[in-house]
Scaffold this motif. Sequence first.
Motif, mmCIF file in Angstrom:
data_model
loop_
_atom_site.group_PDB
_atom_site.id
_atom_site.type_symbol
_atom_site.label_atom_id
_atom_site.label_comp_id
_atom_site.label_asym_id
_atom_site.label_seq_id
_atom_site.Cartn_x
_atom_site.Cartn_y
_atom_site.Cartn_z
ATOM 1 N N ASP A 152 20.083 -38.791 -20.929
ATOM 2 C CA ASP A 152 19.708 -39.527 -19.716
ATOM 3 C C ASP A 152 20.562 -40.770 -19.521
ATOM 4 O O ASP A 152 20.596 -41.344 -18.421
ATOM 5 C CB ASP A 152 18.227 -39.923 -19.771
ATOM 6 C CG ASP A 152 17.314 -38.716 -19.730
ATOM 7 O OD1 ASP A 152 17.758 -37.664 -19.234
ATOM 8 O OD2 ASP A 152 16.163 -38.819 -20.200
ATOM 9 N N TYR A 197 12.426 -25.611 -21.128
ATOM 10 C CA TYR A 197 12.979 -26.965 -21.151
ATOM 11 C C TYR A 197 13.903 -27.155 -19.941
ATOM 12 O O TYR A 197 15.132 -27.155 -20.068
ATOM 13 C CB TYR A 197 13.754 -27.209 -22.453
ATOM 14 C CG TYR A 197 12.965 -26.889 -23.702
ATOM 15 C CD1 TYR A 197 11.987 -27.759 -24.159
ATOM 16 C CD2 TYR A 197 13.199 -25.704 -24.423
ATOM 17 C CE1 TYR A 197 11.250 -27.476 -25.312
ATOM 18 C CE2 TYR A 197 12.475 -25.420 -25.574
ATOM 19 C CZ TYR A 197 11.499 -26.297 -26.009
ATOM 20 O OH TYR A 197 10.770 -26.007 -27.145
ATOM 21 N N THR A 212 16.828 -29.090 -27.680
ATOM 22 C CA THR A 212 16.064 -30.188 -27.083
ATOM 23 C C THR A 212 16.071 -31.418 -27.990
ATOM 24 O O THR A 212 16.179 -32.558 -27.512
ATOM 25 C CB THR A 212 14.614 -29.748 -26.817
ATOM 26 O OG1 THR A 212 14.630 -28.599 -25.972
ATOM 27 C CG2 THR A 212 13.826 -30.842 -26.146
ATOM 28 N N HIS A 230 14.755 -29.643 -18.303
ATOM 29 C CA HIS A 230 15.561 -30.868 -18.285
ATOM 30 C C HIS A 230 16.785 -30.771 -19.200
ATOM 31 O O HIS A 230 17.619 -31.691 -19.230
ATOM 32 C CB HIS A 230 14.708 -32.059 -18.723
ATOM 33 C CG HIS A 230 14.196 -31.958 -20.132
ATOM 34 N ND1 HIS A 230 13.264 -31.019 -20.519
ATOM 35 C CD2 HIS A 230 14.502 -32.689 -21.253
ATOM 36 C CE1 HIS A 230 13.001 -31.169 -21.806
ATOM 37 N NE2 HIS A 230 13.744 -32.160 -22.278
ATOM 38 N N HIS A 285 19.419 -32.938 -27.600
ATOM 39 C CA HIS A 285 19.438 -33.577 -26.281
ATOM 40 C C HIS A 285 18.835 -34.978 -26.355
ATOM 41 O O HIS A 285 19.396 -35.958 -25.828
ATOM 42 C CB HIS A 285 18.658 -32.693 -25.303
ATOM 43 C CG HIS A 285 18.479 -33.273 -23.933
ATOM 44 N ND1 HIS A 285 17.502 -34.206 -23.639
ATOM 45 C CD2 HIS A 285 19.141 -33.031 -22.761
ATOM 46 C CE1 HIS A 285 17.559 -34.520 -22.367
ATOM 47 N NE2 HIS A 285 18.543 -33.827 -21.807
ATOM 48 N N ASP A 286 17.701 -35.099 -27.026
ATOM 49 C CA ASP A 286 17.036 -36.398 -27.139
ATOM 50 C C ASP A 286 17.816 -37.352 -28.045
ATOM 51 O O ASP A 286 17.861 -38.559 -27.788
ATOM 52 C CB ASP A 286 15.619 -36.214 -27.690
ATOM 53 C CG ASP A 286 14.715 -35.436 -26.730
ATOM 54 O OD1 ASP A 286 15.040 -35.372 -25.528
ATOM 55 O OD2 ASP A 286 13.698 -34.886 -27.198
#
Length: 297
Positions: free
Chosen positions: A183, A205, A174, A207, A177-178
């Motif tokens: 996104d 998680y 995660t 997403h 990912h960030d």
Amino acid sequence: MLVDIKRKDATSGRSKGRDTTPFLGTSLERNNNENFVDRVEYHELDQFDQWREFTKGSQKYQVLILDVGSMIGGDLYLSALSLAYEFIGNQEHLPRAIIIKSKVLNNLARRIVHSQRLLDGTVKLPEKDELEKFPNPIIIPCVGVNDYRKTIPLLLEEGDEVIEIGSHYGSTTTMLHDAVKVDEDGFCVGVDIGEKIIATAKKRYPHVLFAVADAWDTLKLLKLKPPGTTLGYDAVYADIGGLSGAHGLLESLALVDAIGKALEPRFICIKSLCMKRLATQLIPFSSEKKRSLQNAK
């Protein structure tokens, strides 16, 4: 002490200069050759495995020099490392240095970076455009989840494509990912061999992308990328049970080599005590030569 196996004359002529007379000839023959032979002990072996007979017991060696490419079949660096560690295990006292003739190991020594040296700023990584010229990835071994995660802002950029192998329940994935801004235009996936573990990660998680995969199945790891995207990843994070401790060095190196060849990342960050120890011990010849020249000034 010098140890070698008995050589046969090669039809290619490569063995023409292998004259053992200075070591095995008569006293007169030896005196007419090299001056140092009266200070060495030379043994010719019928089989390579017999070298162990000369490294056991109370004999203390300060330095081991390994030039065994022609005996073990080319630049088999994992075999050379295995021999070196076996030699250390046979000694009552640790040798001061082990010198290994290996282009592969010399290359590895130039691109394996101790995580602490990276985190404290002692080592600066090349810029992204320079790294793209490197044929092999930079390897950063870590110990502990904190150091493992602290490397993220130092290794990743927005828009990078990253995979974590051994994602477990997905906490570090995660964070990856960030960091790469999935996104927007980044990509991140976490994989683990355990189906129940991945199911739990997906619930925690939703997403973040997770998948069941084996670390050694590099083709499947490549197929996790979306259709139409470039092959490979910019970075690989690896936290694999069995390789994170003090043992499993050869397996860790083999996996890093396989991942590096197949996925072609800029970086491989692996949580592994044995790899971190190797990063401390492995020194390229160019660094030692540079240090010697500086000390001589």
